[in-house]
Write a protein that holds these residues in place. Structure first.
Motif, PDB file in Angstrom:
ATOM      1  N   GLU A 155       0.869  -1.159   0.055  1.00  0.00           N
ATOM      2  CA  GLU A 155      -0.125   0.017   0.052  1.00  0.00           C
ATOM      3  C   GLU A 155       0.604   1.497   0.120  1.00  0.00           C
ATOM      4  OE1 GLU A 155      -3.367   0.208   2.312  1.00  0.00           O
ATOM      5  OE2 GLU A 155      -4.011  -1.942   2.109  1.00  0.00           O
ATOM      6  N   LEU A 156       1.920   1.061   0.624  1.00  0.00           N
ATOM      7  CA  LEU A 156       2.907   2.305   0.824  1.00  0.00           C
ATOM      8  C   LEU A 156       3.480   2.669  -0.629  1.00  0.00           C
ATOM      9  CD1 LEU A 156       5.634   2.959   3.100  1.00  0.00           C
ATOM     10  CD2 LEU A 156       6.184   3.089   0.878  1.00  0.00           C
ATOM     11  N   TYR A 157       3.824   1.643  -1.255  1.00  0.00           N
ATOM     12  CA  TYR A 157       4.296   1.844  -2.838  1.00  0.00           C
ATOM     13  C   TYR A 157       3.124   2.328  -3.651  1.00  0.00           C
ATOM     14  CZ  TYR A 157       6.407   0.578  -7.374  1.00  0.00           C
ATOM     15  OH  TYR A 157       7.041   0.670  -8.562  1.00  0.00           O
ATOM     16  N   LYS A 158       1.967   1.679  -3.685  1.00  0.00           N
ATOM     17  CA  LYS A 158       0.881   2.351  -4.343  1.00  0.00           C
ATOM     18  C   LYS A 158       0.689   3.820  -3.991  1.00  0.00           C
ATOM     19  CE  LYS A 158      -1.325  -2.043  -4.723  1.00  0.00           C
ATOM     20  NZ  LYS A 158      -2.699  -2.608  -4.018  1.00  0.00           N
ATOM     21  N   HIS A 159       0.804   3.994  -2.860  1.00  0.00           N
ATOM     22  CA  HIS A 159       0.669   5.426  -2.495  1.00  0.00           C
ATOM     23  C   HIS A 159       1.637   6.511  -2.972  1.00  0.00           C
ATOM     24  CE1 HIS A 159      -0.795   8.798   0.055  1.00  0.00           C
ATOM     25  NE2 HIS A 159       0.525   8.933   0.690  1.00  0.00           N
ATOM     26  N   GLU A 160       2.970   5.969  -2.849  1.00  0.00           N
ATOM     27  CA  GLU A 160       3.843   6.808  -3.409  1.00  0.00           C
ATOM     28  C   GLU A 160       3.953   7.002  -4.980  1.00  0.00           C
ATOM     29  OE1 GLU A 160       6.054   8.674  -1.994  1.00  0.00           O
ATOM     30  OE2 GLU A 160       6.024   7.932  -0.131  1.00  0.00           O
ATOM     31  N   ILE A 161       3.281   6.013  -5.762  1.00  0.00           N
ATOM     32  CA  ILE A 161       2.939   6.270  -7.220  1.00  0.00           C
ATOM     33  C   ILE A 161       1.842   7.223  -7.259  1.00  0.00           C
ATOM     34  CG2 ILE A 161       1.986   5.115  -9.175  1.00  0.00           C
ATOM     35  CD1 ILE A 161       3.418   2.583  -8.241  1.00  0.00           C
ATOM     36  N   PHE A 162       0.873   7.167  -6.394  1.00  0.00           N
ATOM     37  CA  PHE A 162      -0.139   8.246  -6.662  1.00  0.00           C
ATOM     38  C   PHE A 162       0.234   9.787  -6.178  1.00  0.00           C
ATOM     39  CE2 PHE A 162      -2.894  10.800  -3.372  1.00  0.00           C
ATOM     40  CZ  PHE A 162      -3.991  11.316  -4.579  1.00  0.00           C
ATOM     41  N   VAL A 163       1.258   9.828  -5.090  1.00  0.00           N
ATOM     42  CA  VAL A 163       1.791  10.982  -5.047  1.00  0.00           C
ATOM     43  C   VAL A 163       2.644  11.586  -6.300  1.00  0.00           C
ATOM     44  CG1 VAL A 163       3.384  12.416  -3.467  1.00  0.00           C
ATOM     45  CG2 VAL A 163       1.875  10.757  -2.516  1.00  0.00           C
ATOM     46  N   SER A 164       3.358  10.662  -6.765  1.00  0.00           N
ATOM     47  CA  SER A 164       4.177  11.110  -8.063  1.00  0.00           C
ATOM     48  C   SER A 164       3.183  11.396  -9.102  1.00  0.00           C
ATOM     49  CB  SER A 164       4.864   9.817  -8.504  1.00  0.00           C
ATOM     50  OG  SER A 164       5.871   9.453  -7.658  1.00  0.00           O
ATOM     51  N   GLU A 165       2.355  10.700  -9.103  1.00  0.00           N
ATOM     52  CA  GLU A 165       1.299  11.327 -10.226  1.00  0.00           C
ATOM     53  C   GLU A 165       0.715  12.709 -10.017  1.00  0.00           C
ATOM     54  OE1 GLU A 165      -1.541   8.165 -10.275  1.00  0.00           O
ATOM     55  OE2 GLU A 165      -0.423   6.853 -11.530  1.00  0.00           O
ATOM     56  N   SER A 166       0.532  12.975  -8.929  1.00  0.00           N
ATOM     57  CA  SER A 166      -0.234  14.280  -8.329  1.00  0.00           C
ATOM     58  C   SER A 166       0.908  15.245  -8.558  1.00  0.00           C
ATOM     59  CB  SER A 166      -0.580  14.176  -7.005  1.00  0.00           C
ATOM     60  OG  SER A 166      -1.231  15.597  -6.319  1.00  0.00           O
ATOM     61  N   ILE A 167       2.055  15.041  -8.165  1.00  0.00           N
ATOM     62  CA  ILE A 167       3.273  15.893  -8.451  1.00  0.00           C
ATOM     63  C   ILE A 167       3.315  16.337  -9.965  1.00  0.00           C
ATOM     64  CG2 ILE A 167       5.917  16.330  -8.261  1.00  0.00           C
ATOM     65  CD1 ILE A 167       4.424  16.738  -5.575  1.00  0.00           C
ATOM     66  N   ASN A 168       3.238  15.135 -10.967  1.00  0.00           N
ATOM     67  CA  ASN A 168       3.553  15.480 -12.081  1.00  0.00           C
ATOM     68  C   ASN A 168       2.287  16.384 -12.683  1.00  0.00           C
ATOM     69  OD1 ASN A 168       5.635  13.961 -12.336  1.00  0.00           O
ATOM     70  ND2 ASN A 168       4.763  12.034 -12.687  1.00  0.00           N
ATOM     71  N   GLU A 202      11.307   8.369  -3.748  1.00  0.00           N
ATOM     72  CA  GLU A 202      10.700   7.601  -2.647  1.00  0.00           C
ATOM     73  C   GLU A 202      10.116   6.125  -3.231  1.00  0.00           C
ATOM     74  OE1 GLU A 202       9.634   8.395   0.332  1.00  0.00           O
ATOM     75  OE2 GLU A 202      10.644  10.209   0.545  1.00  0.00           O
ATOM     76  N   GLU A 203       9.876   6.377  -4.607  1.00  0.00           N
ATOM     77  CA  GLU A 203       9.392   5.203  -5.553  1.00  0.00           C
ATOM     78  C   GLU A 203      10.161   3.844  -5.465  1.00  0.00           C
ATOM     79  OE1 GLU A 203       7.311   5.188  -9.086  1.00  0.00           O
ATOM     80  OE2 GLU A 203       6.325   7.465  -8.699  1.00  0.00           O
ATOM     81  N   ALA A 204      11.420   4.463  -5.692  1.00  0.00           N
ATOM     82  CA  ALA A 204      12.681   3.382  -5.733  1.00  0.00           C
ATOM     83  C   ALA A 204      12.984   2.891  -4.388  1.00  0.00           C
ATOM     84  CB  ALA A 204      13.825   4.093  -6.383  1.00  0.00           C
ATOM     85  N   GLN A 205      12.655   3.748  -3.270  1.00  0.00           N
ATOM     86  CA  GLN A 205      12.931   3.093  -2.083  1.00  0.00           C
ATOM     87  C   GLN A 205      11.901   2.177  -1.774  1.00  0.00           C
ATOM     88  OE1 GLN A 205      14.495   5.332   1.846  1.00  0.00           O
ATOM     89  NE2 GLN A 205      12.073   5.415   1.733  1.00  0.00           N
ATOM     90  N   ALA A 206      10.659   2.411  -1.987  1.00  0.00           N
ATOM     91  CA  ALA A 206       9.332   1.704  -1.720  1.00  0.00           C
ATOM     92  C   ALA A 206       9.539   0.317  -2.493  1.00  0.00           C
ATOM     93  CB  ALA A 206       8.219   2.258  -2.073  1.00  0.00           C
ATOM     94  N   LYS A 207      10.007   0.392  -3.760  1.00  0.00           N
ATOM     95  CA  LYS A 207      10.187  -0.956  -4.763  1.00  0.00           C
ATOM     96  C   LYS A 207      11.238  -1.686  -4.040  1.00  0.00           C
ATOM     97  CE  LYS A 207       9.637  -3.174  -8.567  1.00  0.00           C
ATOM     98  NZ  LYS A 207       9.781  -4.430  -7.968  1.00  0.00           N
ATOM     99  N   LEU A 208      12.342  -1.027  -3.646  1.00  0.00           N
ATOM    100  CA  LEU A 208      13.571  -1.992  -3.195  1.00  0.00           C
ATOM    101  C   LEU A 208      13.063  -2.622  -1.799  1.00  0.00           C
ATOM    102  CD1 LEU A 208      16.725  -2.666  -2.937  1.00  0.00           C
ATOM    103  CD2 LEU A 208      16.749  -0.582  -1.265  1.00  0.00           C
ATOM    104  N   ILE A 209      12.331  -2.004  -1.091  1.00  0.00           N
ATOM    105  CA  ILE A 209      11.881  -2.570   0.129  1.00  0.00           C
ATOM    106  C   ILE A 209      10.888  -3.761  -0.160  1.00  0.00           C
ATOM    107  CG2 ILE A 209      10.214  -2.138   2.188  1.00  0.00           C
ATOM    108  CD1 ILE A 209      11.514   0.608   2.355  1.00  0.00           C
ATOM    109  N   LEU A 210      10.071  -3.429  -1.060  1.00  0.00           N
ATOM    110  CA  LEU A 210       8.987  -4.659  -1.628  1.00  0.00           C
ATOM    111  C   LEU A 210       9.765  -5.917  -2.044  1.00  0.00           C
ATOM    112  CD1 LEU A 210       5.944  -3.245  -3.184  1.00  0.00           C
ATOM    113  CD2 LEU A 210       6.008  -4.244  -1.229  1.00  0.00           C
ATOM    114  N   ASP A 211      10.853  -5.533  -2.855  1.00  0.00           N
ATOM    115  CA  ASP A 211      11.839  -6.833  -3.371  1.00  0.00           C
ATOM    116  C   ASP A 211      12.389  -7.323  -2.328  1.00  0.00           C
ATOM    117  OD1 ASP A 211      11.107  -5.798  -6.087  1.00  0.00           O
ATOM    118  OD2 ASP A 211      12.957  -4.845  -6.294  1.00  0.00           O
ATOM    119  N   LYS A 212      12.874  -6.770  -1.171  1.00  0.00           N
ATOM    120  CA  LYS A 212      13.511  -7.561  -0.094  1.00  0.00           C
ATOM    121  C   LYS A 212      12.563  -8.311   0.630  1.00  0.00           C
ATOM    122  CE  LYS A 212      17.060  -4.323   0.669  1.00  0.00           C
ATOM    123  NZ  LYS A 212      18.265  -3.778   1.838  1.00  0.00           N
ATOM    124  N   ILE A 213      11.405  -7.799   0.698  1.00  0.00           N
ATOM    125  CA  ILE A 213      10.182  -8.551   1.650  1.00  0.00           C
ATOM    126  C   ILE A 213       9.844  -9.729   0.754  1.00  0.00           C
ATOM    127  CG2 ILE A 213       7.786  -8.631   2.024  1.00  0.00           C
ATOM    128  CD1 ILE A 213       7.937  -5.484   2.663  1.00  0.00           C
TER     129      ILE A 213
END
Length: 172
Positions: A89-102, A130-141
């Motif tokens: 959910e954190l990763y999806k949220h960061e994508i949403f924030v990126s879309e808003s910034i864009n 932020e997106e890269a960090q969230a993706k890295l964390i998911l990859d580790k999980i």
């Protein structure tokens, strides 16, 4: 001076950043109550960072002759089935924030507000991180799967990420 359209869009982003801070805070609390000390420290640090992003927008709007608005916030989710679900959910949220910034960048460019366009480039770069960090964390999980020893090491690893993040934020 900010146009009313840009002021409105930036104020909307203030709300998104504030809700992001609340989301991370809720995730920190959930993690803490589930014995995930490292994850909770990471989430508390992220909550503080999102609040700083919000304040940066508030100051920018006010300095440019607008009026930053503090509005009501949507309550964040308070419970998760697993820490993996929380990070998804954190990763999806960061994508949403990126879309808003864009979208903000697009509006500022369309209105030829190059000062705001320039200001927003910091947020664009921040969201890439932020997106890269969230993706890295998911990859580790995904690597650790259901391994309890792996979870212990992951929790310690992410706590170190929080410490490194707060050190690098102090130098910004």
């Amino acid at each position: 001076m900010l146009s009313k359209n840009i002021e409105l869009a930036l104020n909307h982003q203030i709300r998104i950043e504030a809700e992001s801070s609340q989301t991370y805070l809720s995730m920190a609390s959930w993690s803490e109550t589930h014995g995930l000390e490292g994850i909770s420290k990471f989430m508390y640090a992220q909550s503080d960072e999102e609040r700083a992003h919000m304040l940066k927008l508030v100051r920018y709007i006010n300095e440019r002759g607008g009026h930053a608005r503090v509005s009501e916030l949507k309550a964040p989710k308070i419970s998760y089935e697993t820490f993996k679900e929380m990070f998804e959910e954190l990763y999806k949220h960061e994508i949403f924030v990126s879309e808003s910034i864009n979208e903000l960048v697009h509006i500022s460019f369309s209105e030829k507000d190059y000062a705001t366009h320039n200001f927003l480039q910091w947020y664009v770069a921040e969201q890439i991180e932020e997106e890269a960090q969230a993706k890295l964390i998911l990859d580790k999980i995904n690597l650790i799967g259901d391994d309890k020893g792996g979870l212990y090491l992951f929790d310690r690893d992410i706590q170190q990420m929080a410490l490194n993040s707060s050190t690098s934020n102090d130098s910004k």
